[in-house]
Motif scaffolding. Structure first.
Motif, PDB file in Angstrom:
ATOM      1  N   VAL A 304      28.658  36.241  28.081  1.00 45.57           N
ATOM      2  CA  VAL A 304      27.254  36.634  27.982  1.00 45.57           C
ATOM      3  C   VAL A 304      26.922  37.534  29.177  1.00 45.57           C
ATOM      4  CG1 VAL A 304      24.884  35.818  27.771  1.00 45.57           C
ATOM      5  CG2 VAL A 304      26.774  34.393  26.936  1.00 45.57           C
ATOM      6  N   GLY A 305      26.357  38.717  28.915  1.00 45.29           N
ATOM      7  CA  GLY A 305      26.028  39.646  29.997  1.00 45.29           C
ATOM      8  C   GLY A 305      24.693  40.318  29.794  1.00 45.29           C
ATOM      9  N   GLY A 306      24.047  40.647  30.893  1.00 46.83           N
ATOM     10  CA  GLY A 306      22.760  41.332  30.819  1.00 46.83           C
ATOM     11  C   GLY A 306      22.867  42.709  30.198  1.00 46.83           C
ATOM     12  N   ILE A 307      24.009  43.366  30.371  1.00 45.12           N
ATOM     13  CA  ILE A 307      24.234  44.680  29.751  1.00 45.12           C
ATOM     14  C   ILE A 307      25.270  44.559  28.637  1.00 45.12           C
ATOM     15  CG2 ILE A 307      24.979  47.052  30.134  1.00 45.12           C
ATOM     16  CD1 ILE A 307      22.272  46.424  31.368  1.00 45.12           C
ATOM     17  N   VAL A 308      26.471  44.083  28.944  1.00 42.64           N
ATOM     18  CA  VAL A 308      27.554  43.960  27.951  1.00 42.64           C
ATOM     19  C   VAL A 308      28.109  42.546  28.000  1.00 42.64           C
ATOM     20  CG1 VAL A 308      29.850  44.768  27.278  1.00 42.64           C
ATOM     21  CG2 VAL A 308      28.144  46.411  28.091  1.00 42.64           C
ATOM     22  N   GLY A 309      28.338  41.956  26.831  1.00 40.43           N
ATOM     23  CA  GLY A 309      28.929  40.618  26.777  1.00 40.43           C
ATOM     24  C   GLY A 309      30.375  40.625  27.208  1.00 40.43           C
ATOM     25  N   LYS A 310      31.186  41.426  26.535  1.00 37.62           N
ATOM     26  CA  LYS A 310      32.607  41.524  26.863  1.00 37.62           C
ATOM     27  C   LYS A 310      33.090  42.944  26.625  1.00 37.62           C
ATOM     28  CE  LYS A 310      37.203  39.650  25.732  1.00 37.62           C
ATOM     29  NZ  LYS A 310      37.837  40.985  25.697  1.00 37.62           N
ATOM     30  N   GLY A 311      33.817  43.467  27.588  1.00 41.80           N
ATOM     31  CA  GLY A 311      34.395  44.797  27.433  1.00 41.80           C
ATOM     32  C   GLY A 311      35.666  44.747  26.622  1.00 41.80           C
ATOM     33  N   TYR A 312      36.096  45.908  26.142  1.00 43.98           N
ATOM     34  CA  TYR A 312      37.371  45.991  25.442  1.00 43.98           C
ATOM     35  C   TYR A 312      38.502  45.535  26.360  1.00 43.98           C
ATOM     36  CZ  TYR A 312      35.048  48.982  21.977  1.00 43.98           C
ATOM     37  OH  TYR A 312      34.220  49.493  21.014  1.00 43.98           O
ATOM     38  N   ASP A 313      39.576  45.023  25.787  1.00 48.13           N
ATOM     39  CA  ASP A 313      40.720  44.591  26.589  1.00 48.13           C
ATOM     40  C   ASP A 313      41.321  45.755  27.370  1.00 48.13           C
ATOM     41  OD1 ASP A 313      40.406  42.031  25.663  1.00 48.13           O
ATOM     42  OD2 ASP A 313      41.860  42.237  24.038  1.00 48.13           O
ATOM     43  N   ARG A 314      41.239  46.949  26.813  1.00 46.26           N
ATOM     44  CA  ARG A 314      41.800  48.116  27.503  1.00 46.26           C
ATOM     45  C   ARG A 314      40.881  48.643  28.598  1.00 46.26           C
ATOM     46  NH1 ARG A 314      40.114  49.977  22.462  1.00 46.26           N
ATOM     47  NH2 ARG A 314      38.502  51.589  22.494  1.00 46.26           N
ATOM     48  N   GLY A 315      39.662  48.120  28.645  1.00 49.55           N
ATOM     49  CA  GLY A 315      38.736  48.514  29.689  1.00 49.55           C
ATOM     50  C   GLY A 315      37.601  49.376  29.173  1.00 49.55           C
ATOM     51  N   VAL A 316      36.478  49.315  29.882  1.00 46.86           N
ATOM     52  CA  VAL A 316      35.306  50.110  29.529  1.00 46.86           C
ATOM     53  C   VAL A 316      34.705  50.702  30.799  1.00 46.86           C
ATOM     54  CG1 VAL A 316      34.723  48.733  27.496  1.00 46.86           C
ATOM     55  CG2 VAL A 316      33.764  48.114  29.716  1.00 46.86           C
ATOM     56  N   THR A 317      33.732  51.584  30.599  1.00 44.46           N
ATOM     57  CA  THR A 317      32.968  52.154  31.713  1.00 44.46           C
ATOM     58  C   THR A 317      31.522  51.701  31.591  1.00 44.46           C
ATOM     59  OG1 THR A 317      34.377  54.110  31.919  1.00 44.46           O
ATOM     60  CG2 THR A 317      32.142  54.277  32.789  1.00 44.46           C
ATOM     61  N   ILE A 318      31.012  51.088  32.630  1.00 43.40           N
ATOM     62  CA  ILE A 318      29.594  50.729  32.702  1.00 43.40           C
ATOM     63  C   ILE A 318      29.031  51.448  33.919  1.00 43.40           C
ATOM     64  CG2 ILE A 318      27.910  48.865  32.821  1.00 43.40           C
ATOM     65  CD1 ILE A 318      30.004  46.986  31.712  1.00 43.40           C
ATOM     66  N   LYS A 319      28.132  52.382  33.678  1.00 50.17           N
ATOM     67  CA  LYS A 319      27.696  53.279  34.744  1.00 50.17           C
ATOM     68  C   LYS A 319      26.173  53.389  34.774  1.00 50.17           C
ATOM     69  CE  LYS A 319      28.154  58.090  36.314  1.00 50.17           C
ATOM     70  NZ  LYS A 319      28.757  59.419  36.017  1.00 50.17           N
ATOM     71  N   ASN A 320      25.624  53.269  35.974  1.00 48.44           N
ATOM     72  CA  ASN A 320      24.189  53.497  36.206  1.00 48.44           C
ATOM     73  C   ASN A 320      23.322  52.671  35.255  1.00 48.44           C
ATOM     74  OD1 ASN A 320      25.224  55.321  37.995  1.00 48.44           O
ATOM     75  ND2 ASN A 320      24.353  57.142  37.052  1.00 48.44           N
TER      76      ASN A 320
END
Length: 637
Positions: A304-320
């Motif tokens: 559970v996340g304020g912006i994203v719950g779970k990123g992809y296994d390969r990775g994601v970008t969360i910016k600004n």
């Protein structure tokens, strides 16, 4: 000032402002239910017949519910044509009511059920549907199968400028308030808003169930969205840009305020988001999140996340991004103020400039608690007071920046003010929506500068309460006067002449004509002199008078008196009494050095025998008939 005639572009999101009123921290008013408009009887269908053309594209005008129903129920080639609404439509003239689970409380036997436009891959809508800023109210779609919405299945199509309100849409998979499945190709949903209830099983969204291969922009949801997996306030699966949700979103897995699965750009959520696993204020599972914020309550069990719950296994970008909404998870070690659990600790994800309220008593990344590691760079806990200061947000685009040539380098994304969004950062695009303009004016239409002098042109919105869009500046003659991205005009240090400065933004533009002379305060001096005109016959013989009934040559001596621009020599004819005859010949004189002379000749026709005078005039250019020297005249019988 003039209105530019290219596409409606971003200003079409004004529809969202008209329908959703305003997005406050505690939610937004739903799109209004029309009190006037065409009301459907639930039976009649009428073939559309009136064609209109918009920007060179043909559309059928839809002014009645029966015409819209004809498209939905007939299908075939009618699902490949283009349509534009010219009226608000009321499919059910009652206020729809539902229980907390989204089930209709109205008597179904009294309602007109809607047949979605486009049924499946073999029977899809592929045209353009332009709502024209109108609203469709009382939409009721109830089906056991997939592809439920005003549109069931759309592909290689465009749906835009539409509000759907007082609506109830239910189905199994691919369920959306506007469209259930939005397929591949150049498929676009833009400037659409939904209010009501959307309920399904998988891939459910307030605007679209799925639009994995298309794009969805400038859309908003103020309704209730309920499903099991892949559930989003805007879309169950797919990327969203410049969208917001203020409604309630409920599901089990992959549940997000904006998207259930995939990413978001320039989006925000103030609605309540509830699920079990992979639950986020913006995105439930995966996808990049750039320039997003959440103020809504986010609740789940794990991931559970304020912006994203779970990123992809390969990775994601969360910016600004930032979050100030409460985040609650049963598994504290996978609950984060920004992201529940991802690869941030193990350097799979890229986290940049993400801020959260320190009173949430969470790490930015949920799995930091499980690993015992130090929170990675990119997550920052701050007080409410700090989060209301622009200086807190390093690297965020709070203004438009320009390169050395004055072109836009990075457009403004964010704005911040004490009287908006409770003082927290908000989106500049939302300011444009909430404070629209009908044009803008420049501080001056004309301006005179001396060689090397500078001036600043300021732009004022019309009305003055409007917010100006990102502006671009251009000079049609930078060798005379250049302009940078802030409206600062610089005259050339050596060349005199004129230049037109144009500022453009959104659908509007304005111009200022700059005259550059040796000194801005002195009276302009002649740049050219015209000698005595001489006439010769077509065989080269000198003429002492203007011949009648034949053609003849006029030779014009031109001298450059001082440093300045080029000139255009106009040759005009008049009667003996001085009446202009309409004959206007011209010849360009370029790159003549100071003190230099040249002779130019033009062939004049006097077959009518009415020319009594000839006048040669040096002007700045074909687009600017400002005189740059005294005229020379030839007259006589």
């Amino acid at each position: 000032m003039k209105k530019r005639l290219f596409g409606l572009c971003f200003v079409l999101v004004l529809l969202c402002a008209a329908l959703a009123v305003s997005a406050l921290a505690d939610g937004a008013a739903p799109p209004p239910i029309p009190t006037e408009g065409d009301v459907w009887d639930g039976v009649t269908i009428t073939q559309p017949s009136k064609l209109t053309q918009v920007d060179g594209v043909n559309f059928y005008e839809i002014s009645t519910c029966a015409e819209l129903a004809y498209i939905a129920q007939t299908g075939g080639e009618w699902w490949s044509r283009n349509y534009i609404l010219t009226n608000d439509l009321i499919l059910n003239d009652v206020v729809l009511e539902w229980d907390e689970d989204g089930n209709l409380k109205n008597d179904l036997d009294s309602l007109h059920l809607w047949t979605p436009i486009g049924k499946n891959y073999s029977n899809m809508f592929t045209g353009i549907f332009d709502g024209g800023g109108h609203t469709i109210s009382g939409l009721v779609v109830i089906q056991d199968g997939d592809y439920a919405g005003l549109f069931g299945y759309a592909n290689r199509s465009s749906i835009k400028n539409l509000g759907v309100t007082n609506a109830h849409v239910s189905g199994k998979n691919y369920v959306g308030g506007i469209v259930g499945y939005f397929g591949a190709g150049t498929t676009i949903i833009e400037s659409c808003c939904f209010s009501g209830v959307v309920t399904g099983v998988g891939i459910v969204g307030g605007i679209a169930g799925n639009h994995e291969y298309g794009s969805i922009t400038n859309c908003c949801n103020t309704g209730t969205v309920t499903g099991e997996s892949y559930v989003g306030g805007i879309t169950g699966a797919g990327h969203a840009t410049n969208c917001y949700n203020t409604g309630t979103v409920t599901g089990e897995s992959r549940v997000g305020g904006i998207t259930g699965n995939a990413g978001s750009t320039n989006c925000y959520n103030t609605g309540t988001v509830t699920g079990e696993s992979q639950v986020g204020g913006i995105g439930g599972y995966g996808g990049n999140a750039t320039n997003c914020y959440n103020r809504g309550s986010v609740t789940g069990d794990e991931l559970v996340g304020g912006i994203v719950g779970k990123g992809y296994d390969r990775g994601v970008t969360i910016k600004n991004c930032y979050n100030i909404g409460p985040v609650t998870g049963t598994e504290a070690t996978s609950t984060g103020a920004i992201v529940g659990s991802d690869g941030a600790v193990w350097s799979k994800d890229t986290i940049t400039g993400c801020y959260y309220l320190n009173t949430l008593e969470l790490y930015g990344c949920g799995n930091v608690a499980a690993s015992g590691a130090t929170e990675p760079e990119g997550f920052y806990a701050r007080t409410a007071a700090q989060l209301k200061q622009q200086s807190t947000y390093k690297g965020w685009a709070f203004e438009t920046t320009y390169n050395d040539r004055g072109a836009v380098n990075e457009e403004q994304v964010w704005a911040i003010s004490a009287d908006t969004n409770d003082g927290y950062p908000h989106f500049f695009w939302k300011d444009l929506v909430d404070h629209p303009i009908s044009g803008f004016t420049l501080s001056s239409d004309t301006l005179t500068l001396g060689l090397g002098e500078t001036a600043v042109l300021s732009v004022s919105p019309v009305p003055d309460t409007g917010i100006l869009p990102v502006l671009t500046w251009k000079s049609n003659s930078s060798s005379i006067a250049s302009v940078n991205g802030k409206g600062e005009v610089t005259a050339n240090t050596k060349r005199t002449g004129t230049a037109v400065i144009t500022v453009s933004g959104g659908d509007y533009s304005a111009t200022c004509t700059i005259t550059v002379q040796k000194s801005a305060t002195e009276t302009p001096k002649d740049e050219y002199s015209i000698g005595s005109l001489t006439l010769t016959s077509s065989d080269g013989a000198a003429l002492s008078s203007i011949p009648k009934g034949t053609s003849f040559w006029v030779t014009i001596p031109v001298k450059k008196l001082n440093v300045g621009g080029n000139t255009l020599i106009l040759l005009a004819t008049y009667t003996a009494e001085g009446q202009f005859l309409g004959n206007l010949m011209c010849v360009q004189v370029d790159e003549l050095p100071e003190g230099g002379t040249v002779k130019v000749s033009l062939l004049m026709d006097n077959a009518a025998g009415n020319i009594g005078k000839i006048k040669a005039i040096p002007v700045a250019s074909f687009g600017n008939f400002t005189s740059v020297g005294a005229a020379s005249e030839f007259s006589g019988d």
